[in-house]
Design a protein around this motif. Structure first.
Motif, PDB file in Angstrom:
ATOM      1  N   SER A   1       2.979  -6.901   6.053  1.00 23.00           N
ATOM      2  CA  SER A   1       3.685  -6.567   4.816  1.00 23.00           C
ATOM      3  C   SER A   1       3.720  -7.790   3.912  1.00 23.00           C
ATOM      4  O   SER A   1       3.622  -8.931   4.378  1.00 23.00           O
TER       5      SER A   1
ATOM      6  N   GLY B   1       3.950  -4.379  -0.554  1.00 20.92           N
ATOM      7  CA  GLY B   1       2.715  -3.766  -0.106  1.00 20.92           C
ATOM      8  C   GLY B   1       2.262  -4.266   1.246  1.00 20.92           C
ATOM      9  O   GLY B   1       3.021  -4.902   1.985  1.00 20.92           O
TER      10      GLY B   1
ATOM     11  N   ASP C   1      -5.709  -5.337  -0.036  1.00 18.22           N
ATOM     12  CA  ASP C   1      -4.285  -5.370  -0.340  1.00 18.22           C
ATOM     13  C   ASP C   1      -3.893  -4.026  -0.941  1.00 18.22           C
ATOM     14  O   ASP C   1      -4.541  -3.546  -1.876  1.00 18.22           O
ATOM     15  N   GLU C   2      -2.837  -3.413  -0.405  1.00 17.14           N
ATOM     16  CA  GLU C   2      -2.388  -2.098  -0.859  1.00 17.14           C
ATOM     17  C   GLU C   2      -0.955  -2.203  -1.381  1.00 17.14           C
ATOM     18  O   GLU C   2      -0.050  -2.576  -0.631  1.00 17.14           O
ATOM     19  N   VAL C   3      -0.773  -1.882  -2.651  1.00 12.86           N
ATOM     20  CA  VAL C   3       0.569  -1.858  -3.235  1.00 12.86           C
ATOM     21  C   VAL C   3       1.240  -0.537  -2.882  1.00 12.86           C
ATOM     22  O   VAL C   3       0.674   0.530  -3.102  1.00 12.86           O
ATOM     23  N   ARG C   4       2.444  -0.600  -2.330  1.00 14.90           N
ATOM     24  CA  ARG C   4       3.184   0.598  -1.944  1.00 14.90           C
ATOM     25  C   ARG C   4       4.401   0.849  -2.816  1.00 14.90           C
ATOM     26  O   ARG C   4       4.929   1.967  -2.833  1.00 14.90           O
TER      27      ARG C   4
END
Length: 204
Positions: A63, A46, A28-31
């Motif tokens: 997303s 993210g 999981d990537e927080v943007r």
């Protein structure tokens, strides 16, 4: 982790408020992180290669938009995960921003496919969606030209969705006889920045 400003500590400084950890079983990537100044909720936007509880994976990297509230537990404030919304295409979706300043929180990104089943317009399209929960109130808009329109950032201001990106094209939005605008892109010989404004209903 959230910090709050306390004027009574050392003449005024930020102090620890609470911390929370959420995630799926995959990457999981927080943007983007935003704070709603009215109610104080934290909005996280993210990308995930997994599946959030109660959600489904559309394929590849999806997303996600997540709301975290603050509750009172005696004398302490504690975080509470209000909801998570996962939306995507069968390809890998790129998230660039979220916005907590509207009635329904927003997420902005780019997609090379049909995002949530929306019609594909060009190679890489822009998209934004709003939602009020993990199960209700979802409004998705896939926008752009017949070429590649990848986003670098997005935001919400003055009831407009602002899409910022780079493309080898010059954009215009001429009106027809009925006053309706459509996005037109003419090719350029090099990359240039663009800023597009859309209404909450996906009109340029």
């Amino acid at each position: 982790t959230r910090y709050r400003y306390d004027e009574d500590v050392n003449g005024g400084e930020y102090v620890f408020n609470w911390t929370i950890r959420t995630g799926t079983g995959a990457d999981d990537e927080v943007r983007s992180i935003d704070l709603n100044t009215d109610s104080g909720y934290v909005l996280i936007a993210g990308e995930t290669a997994g599946t959030w509880p109660g959600q489904s994976n559309a394929g590849g990297v999806d997303s996600f938009l997540q709301r975290i509230d603050t509750e009172q537990d005696g004398a302490n404030e504690v975080p509470k995960l209000a909801w998570t919304r996962q939306v995507g295409s069968t390809a890998n979706d790129a998230v660039v921003a979220g916005a907590a300043r509207s009635v329904a929180p927003l997420l902005f990104g780019s997609v090379a496919g049909a995002f949530n089943g929306e019609p594909v317009i060009g190679g890489v399209d822009a998209f934004f969606f709003s939602t009020t929960s993990g199960t209700r109130g979802l409004a998705v808009y896939q926008v752009g030209s017949d070429a590649n329109d990848p986003l670098a950032d997005g935001g919400y201001e003055q009831n407009q969705m602002w899409l910022l990106g780079n493309s080898a094209g010059a954009y215009s939005a001429p009106e027809d006889d009925d006053g309706n605008r459509s996005l037109v892109r003419a090719p350029l010989g090099s990359q240039a920045g663009f800023l597009l404004a859309y209404t909450p209903t996906g009109l340029v």
